[in-house]
Design a protein around this motif. Structure first.
Motif, PDB file in Angstrom:
ATOM      1  N   PRO A 118       0.797  -1.232   0.000  1.00 35.09           N
ATOM      2  CA  PRO A 118       0.000   0.000   0.000  1.00 35.09           C
ATOM      3  C   PRO A 118       0.827   1.278   0.000  1.00 35.09           C
ATOM      4  N   GLU A 119       2.018   1.262   0.631  1.00 41.37           N
ATOM      5  CA  GLU A 119       2.868   2.459   0.624  1.00 41.37           C
ATOM      6  C   GLU A 119       3.268   2.808  -0.810  1.00 41.37           C
ATOM      7  N   GLU A 120       3.622   1.783  -1.592  1.00 43.26           N
ATOM      8  CA  GLU A 120       3.987   2.003  -2.993  1.00 43.26           C
ATOM      9  C   GLU A 120       2.767   2.449  -3.801  1.00 43.26           C
ATOM     10  N   LEU A 121       1.610   1.892  -3.485  1.00 42.70           N
ATOM     11  CA  LEU A 121       0.389   2.237  -4.217  1.00 42.70           C
ATOM     12  C   LEU A 121       0.121   3.736  -4.175  1.00 42.70           C
ATOM     13  N   PHE A 122       0.221   4.323  -2.993  1.00 42.59           N
ATOM     14  CA  PHE A 122      -0.115   5.740  -2.850  1.00 42.59           C
ATOM     15  C   PHE A 122       1.084   6.656  -3.068  1.00 42.59           C
ATOM     16  N   SER A 123       2.242   6.065  -3.376  1.00 45.41           N
ATOM     17  CA  SER A 123       3.400   6.859  -3.772  1.00 45.41           C
ATOM     18  C   SER A 123       3.532   6.952  -5.284  1.00 45.41           C
ATOM     19  N   ASN A 124       2.882   6.057  -5.992  1.00 48.78           N
ATOM     20  CA  ASN A 124       3.026   5.932  -7.446  1.00 48.78           C
ATOM     21  C   ASN A 124       1.692   6.198  -8.120  1.00 48.78           C
ATOM     22  N   PRO A 125       1.480   7.383  -8.696  1.00 51.25           N
ATOM     23  CA  PRO A 125       0.194   7.701  -9.324  1.00 51.25           C
ATOM     24  C   PRO A 125      -0.198   6.729 -10.432  1.00 51.25           C
ATOM     25  N   GLY A 126       0.786   6.242 -11.215  1.00 53.99           N
ATOM     26  CA  GLY A 126       0.474   5.297 -12.280  1.00 53.99           C
ATOM     27  C   GLY A 126      -0.066   3.992 -11.732  1.00 53.99           C
ATOM     28  N   TYR A 127       0.541   3.515 -10.665  1.00 49.52           N
ATOM     29  CA  TYR A 127       0.092   2.296  -9.989  1.00 49.52           C
ATOM     30  C   TYR A 127      -1.322   2.497  -9.441  1.00 49.52           C
ATOM     31  N   LEU A 128      -1.549   3.643  -8.820  1.00 50.84           N
ATOM     32  CA  LEU A 128      -2.853   3.948  -8.243  1.00 50.84           C
ATOM     33  C   LEU A 128      -3.939   3.980  -9.311  1.00 50.84           C
ATOM     34  N   MET A 129      -3.646   4.606 -10.455  1.00 51.67           N
ATOM     35  CA  MET A 129      -4.627   4.672 -11.533  1.00 51.67           C
ATOM     36  C   MET A 129      -4.957   3.283 -12.069  1.00 51.67           C
ATOM     37  N   GLU A 143      -0.436  12.055  13.174  1.00 50.88           N
ATOM     38  CA  GLU A 143       0.753  12.897  13.073  1.00 50.88           C
ATOM     39  C   GLU A 143       1.593  12.542  11.856  1.00 50.88           C
ATOM     40  N   ALA A 144       0.930  12.074  10.779  1.00 47.58           N
ATOM     41  CA  ALA A 144       1.655  11.682   9.569  1.00 47.58           C
ATOM     42  C   ALA A 144       2.502  12.835   9.059  1.00 47.58           C
ATOM     43  N   LYS A 145       3.702  12.493   8.590  1.00 48.69           N
ATOM     44  CA  LYS A 145       4.590  13.509   8.049  1.00 48.69           C
ATOM     45  C   LYS A 145       4.075  13.998   6.707  1.00 48.69           C
ATOM     46  N   GLU A 146       4.747  14.977   6.158  1.00 48.40           N
ATOM     47  CA  GLU A 146       4.273  15.588   4.914  1.00 48.40           C
ATOM     48  C   GLU A 146       4.175  14.569   3.786  1.00 48.40           C
ATOM     49  N   ALA A 147       5.176  13.696   3.654  1.00 52.16           N
ATOM     50  CA  ALA A 147       5.157  12.703   2.581  1.00 52.16           C
ATOM     51  C   ALA A 147       3.981  11.759   2.746  1.00 52.16           C
ATOM     52  N   ALA A 148       3.765  11.297   3.992  1.00 47.19           N
ATOM     53  CA  ALA A 148       2.640  10.407   4.254  1.00 47.19           C
ATOM     54  C   ALA A 148       1.319  11.135   4.072  1.00 47.19           C
ATOM     55  N   GLY A 149       1.325  12.460   4.346  1.00 43.72           N
ATOM     56  CA  GLY A 149       0.111  13.238   4.148  1.00 43.72           C
ATOM     57  C   GLY A 149      -0.339  13.249   2.699  1.00 43.72           C
ATOM     58  N   GLN A 150       0.612  13.291   1.760  1.00 44.67           N
ATOM     59  CA  GLN A 150       0.275  13.233   0.347  1.00 44.67           C
ATOM     60  C   GLN A 150      -0.342  11.886  -0.006  1.00 44.67           C
ATOM     61  N   LYS A 151       0.202  10.823   0.579  1.00 50.55           N
ATOM     62  CA  LYS A 151      -0.369   9.495   0.330  1.00 50.55           C
ATOM     63  C   LYS A 151      -1.779   9.411   0.899  1.00 50.55           C
ATOM     64  N   LEU A 152      -1.978   9.988   2.094  1.00 51.02           N
ATOM     65  CA  LEU A 152      -3.303   9.998   2.699  1.00 51.02           C
ATOM     66  C   LEU A 152      -4.295  10.740   1.810  1.00 51.02           C
ATOM     67  N   SER A 153      -3.868  11.851   1.228  1.00 45.67           N
ATOM     68  CA  SER A 153      -4.742  12.619   0.343  1.00 45.67           C
ATOM     69  C   SER A 153      -5.194  11.776  -0.849  1.00 45.67           C
ATOM     70  N   ARG A 154      -4.268  10.998  -1.394  1.00 49.28           N
ATOM     71  CA  ARG A 154      -4.624  10.140  -2.526  1.00 49.28           C
ATOM     72  C   ARG A 154      -5.587   9.036  -2.101  1.00 49.28           C
ATOM     73  N   LEU A 155      -5.368   8.507  -0.898  1.00 55.53           N
ATOM     74  CA  LEU A 155      -6.286   7.500  -0.382  1.00 55.53           C
ATOM     75  C   LEU A 155      -7.693   8.067  -0.254  1.00 55.53           C
ATOM     76  N   LEU A 156      -7.802   9.238   0.349  1.00 56.47           N
ATOM     77  CA  LEU A 156      -9.118   9.842   0.540  1.00 56.47           C
ATOM     78  C   LEU A 156      -9.739  10.251  -0.787  1.00 56.47           C
TER      79      LEU A 156
END
Length: 384
Positions: free
Chosen positions: A232-243, A273-286
């Motif tokens: 899942p970490e890779e999923l929300f780090s990689n927009p192509g994978y997510l799409m 308290e997710a860091k900024e990088a994790a926050g971007q992944k959270l945004s994609r999840l939501l």
């Protein structure tokens, strides 16, 4: 000579035509092999060759959830061009008059057979002969198909496997009364009752969250396909994978069935308290649950976490976002004693504060510890 390629692409164009190309003309290509490629990658490339050249412009494919171990997966009398096997899988490339066949077996027992041929009728006939009697009978009531997504070396990949899935009433007693009541509603949910897109199961390890999800996959099987994302970490780090995952296994957004994506142990992703990088992944999840990315797609997301609800990001648990939000906790002392009694086992006195399902199973079966420990008392002044 013009070309477009990168080190990790298996195919590249060479000598592109100087005029608009007729779609019926052979596709100019060459295979680029380097140290990142395996022998099975070579089989994949060779299987594509007659299709890309146009010699065999028709393709047919079949997937077997459980292939018989002794099934040849190719027509009798066909010629094996290449074959490779390892501990987890095997692949072969076979050929006949006007056709080629690629068969891949996976460690879980499933198999894929793909045929290219000079005519569509020939492709259908060869595929039928290769797969006739190859499927292994199974107890349909004991298993459910689940997809497993992961990011391969070059592209997202999804493997289908049959997993054992319990019937919910048979395991209901493994959960505390309030948790079981909530799971009753979730298991019995009809497709017309879907409102939120997020299923959140939180609680300490060993309480049966994964087992509940396997039962859910079976309960929802008539209307929902369940896929597990192993990275899942890779999923929300990689927009192509997510799409790719959002679109579905075959890009079939028009499929009438819903899909449930299971993300296990996503503590870092949804912690408050997710860091900024994790926050971007959270945004994609939501965004996948109720944002633009999720619009028009019948996608649900199930997340398991060991975090307490109070430590989760408020955006995850806001009203309207969760279809279900369940704390899967310990059984009480009385419930633990009753559980052991149903297992014809006594001795729940040690669980005066309740117990997790894992603790009860270990107590019933006899927990075995293989360990080596030494009580060392460090001297003052040692580096700690």
């Amino acid at each position: 000579m013009g070309s477009v390629s990168t080190r990790n692409e298996p195919l590249r164009l060479v000598d592109p035509p100087r005029r608009p190309q007729d779609p019926g003309e052979p596709f100019p290509w060459s295979a680029t092999i380097d140290s990142t490629y395996s022998t099975r990658d070579a089989i994949d490339a060779l299987a594509l060759a007659p299709f890309l050249r146009g010699d065999q412009p028709f393709a047919r494919q079949a997937h077997l959830d459980r292939a018989r171990p002794d099934a040849a997966l190719r027509p009798a009398g066909s010629r094996i061009v290449r074959a490779v096997a390892d501990d987890d899988s095997s692949a072969l490339l076979a050929a006949g008059d006007g056709w080629s066949l690629r068969a891949v077996r996976w460690g879980g027992g499933s198999a894929t057979v793909e045929v290219t041929a000079s005519t569509d009728e020939l492709a259908i006939a060869v595929l039928a002969e290769a797969t006739e009697g190859a499927a292994q009978p199974r107890d349909a009531d004991a298993t459910v198909e689940m997809g497993f997504w992961h990011m391969d070396v070059r592209r997202p990949a999804r493997r289908r496997r049959q997993i054992t899935a319990p019937v919910w009433p048979e395991i209901r007693g493994n959960y505390a009364a309030d948790v079981a009541a909530g799971l009753d509603r979730l298991m019995g949910l009809a497709v017309t009752e879907v409102r939120g897109r997020l299923v959140l199961l939180h609680g300490e390890p060993g309480t049966g969250k994964t087992t509940a999800l396997r039962a859910l996959a079976r309960a929802w099987a008539p209307w929902c396909q369940v896929d597990c994302v192993v990275d899942p970490e890779e999923l929300f780090s990689n927009p192509g994978y997510l799409m790719e995952v959002a679109a579905g296994a075959d890009g079939d957004d028009e499929d009438s069935r819903w899909r449930l994506l299971v993300l296990e142990d996503c503590d870092e992703l949804i912690r408050g308290e997710a860091k900024e990088a994790a926050g971007q992944k959270l945004s994609r999840l939501l965004n996948l649950t109720d944002g633009m990315l999720g619009q028009g797609r019948k996608v649900l997301i199930a997340i398991t976490t060991n975090e307490d609800l109070s430590r989760l990001h408020p955006a995850v648990v806001r009203p309207g976002r969760c279809l279900a939000q369940l704390e899967v906790g310990r059984l009480s002392a009385t419930e633990a004693r009753d559980w052991l009694a149903r297992q014809n086992h006594t001795g729940a006195g040690s669980f005066t504060d309740g117990a997790t399902l894992a603790e009860l199973v270990a107590h019933r079966d006899g927990d075995i510890h293989i360990q080596s420990t030494t009580d060392h008392t460090p001297d003052v002044g040692m580096y700690l």
